[in-house]
Design a protein around this motif. Structure first.
Motif, PDB file in Angstrom:
ATOM      1  N   ALA A  11      10.302  -3.239  -5.769  1.00  0.00           N
ATOM      2  CA  ALA A  11       9.565  -2.028  -6.131  1.00  0.00           C
ATOM      3  C   ALA A  11       8.133  -2.040  -5.608  1.00  0.00           C
ATOM      4  O   ALA A  11       7.496  -0.990  -5.486  1.00  0.00           O
ATOM      5  N   ASP A  12       7.617  -3.248  -5.264  1.00  0.00           N
ATOM      6  CA  ASP A  12       6.250  -3.354  -4.767  1.00  0.00           C
ATOM      7  C   ASP A  12       6.153  -3.240  -3.250  1.00  0.00           C
ATOM      8  O   ASP A  12       5.048  -3.264  -2.694  1.00  0.00           O
ATOM      9  N   LEU A  13       7.291  -3.123  -2.570  1.00  0.00           N
ATOM     10  CA  LEU A  13       7.263  -3.056  -1.111  1.00  0.00           C
ATOM     11  C   LEU A  13       6.815  -1.678  -0.633  1.00  0.00           C
ATOM     12  O   LEU A  13       7.230  -0.659  -1.176  1.00  0.00           O
ATOM     13  N   ALA A  14       5.982  -1.667   0.402  1.00  0.00           N
ATOM     14  CA  ALA A  14       5.607  -0.420   1.059  1.00  0.00           C
ATOM     15  C   ALA A  14       6.525  -0.170   2.255  1.00  0.00           C
ATOM     16  O   ALA A  14       7.006   0.930   2.456  1.00  0.00           O
ATOM     17  N   TYR A  15       6.756  -1.225   3.042  1.00  0.00           N
ATOM     18  CA  TYR A  15       7.657  -1.110   4.182  1.00  0.00           C
ATOM     19  C   TYR A  15       8.089  -2.501   4.621  1.00  0.00           C
ATOM     20  O   TYR A  15       7.508  -3.523   4.226  1.00  0.00           O
ATOM     21  N   ILE A  16       9.101  -2.531   5.457  1.00  0.00           N
ATOM     22  CA  ILE A  16       9.564  -3.751   6.125  1.00  0.00           C
ATOM     23  C   ILE A  16       9.456  -3.495   7.616  1.00  0.00           C
ATOM     24  O   ILE A  16       9.844  -2.430   8.108  1.00  0.00           O
TER      25      ILE A  16
END
Length: 250
Positions: free
Chosen positions: A157-162
């Motif tokens: 849930a804390d990811l902005a992008y990969i």
């Protein structure tokens, strides 16, 4: 029985045609489609076949783009050299998933499965949809990464992008932390909820909360702006653009 083959390798397509002819002389190959674009055009202009055999990785993208772009009311048997696409395959009318190189025994087994369920295909799809909903709830909530000789749990849930580039895959969080990870971007795509994440292109998977605005780009492509810095422009192809916009509006 009318069959479509979606395959960009001519040799593989011919081998599959020979296998099908050897199993059942009444199978009629309507067309061999070598690309995502060709398949989209064909399905828009022709009625659905009885069955589709489809490679997954084609020269102009993944075949899943076909089934997102057009409604294809026909069961699909996926044939691929890779096994990381199984979940996406079963979201796209799949009744079976074969790993290459194809052998006559495995193709014959898949055809038998098709004949068993063809009269109950709608019921089968409803059951499959329920199963996929259950699987949606089982997507990763946390990913363990190696960081400074430690293992750190990073909340999905804390990811902005990969981002993937030069063989290196990086998780970028909303608080601007970067973590290099051993998974491929294809593997990560299958671990993440499609309600929250979108594979924009070969380099980026985006979290919907990181998107700030969308601009039209050359050749009907889209350029995506985010609320954090990215190492390169995020461009969505013309083929994926409508699918991306529908996903944003969900």
């Amino acid at each position: 029985m009318n069959v479509i083959i979606i395959e960009d390798e001519r040799k593989t397509a011919r081998e599959l045609q020979d296998i099908l002819s050897g199993i059942d002389g009444e199978i009629r190959i309507l067309e061999v489609l070598p690309s995502v674009a060709a398949a989209i055009r064909w399905f828009r202009e022709n009625p659905a076949p009885d069955l589709i055999f489809s490679d997954i990785q084609l020269g102009d993208g993944l075949c899943f783009e076909i089934y997102r772009e057009v409604a294809v009311n026909a069961p699909v048997i996926f044939c691929t050299a890779f096994d990381q696409y199984a979940i996406q395959a079963f979201e796209s009318n799949s009744i079976d998933y074969l790993l290459k190189p194809l052998e006559e025994t495995m193709v014959e087994r898949s055809l038998k499965k098709f004949h068993r369920i063809k009269d109950h295909y709608n019921t089968y799809q409803q059951s499959l949809s329920k199963a996929m909903t259950q699987m949606e709830n089982a997507y990763r909530q946390t990913i363990l990464v190696h960081y400074r000789e430690k293992m750190v749990p990073v909340k999905v849930a804390d990811l902005a992008y990969i981002h993937a580039a030069n063989g290196v895959v990086t998780l970028h969080t909303r608080n601007d932390q970067d973590y290099t990870i051993q998974y491929t971007i294809d593997q990560l795509e299958n671990m993440l909820s499609r309600n929250d994440f979108f594979r924009a292109n070969r380099q980026f998977i985006l979290h919907r909360e990181s998107i700030t605005d969308i601009e039209h780009y050359f050749n009907r492509r889209l350029i995506i702006k985010t609320n954090c810095k990215t190492p390169e422009k995020i461009i969505v192809s013309r083929l994926k653009a409508q699918d991306f916009l529908r996903w944003v509006e969900q």
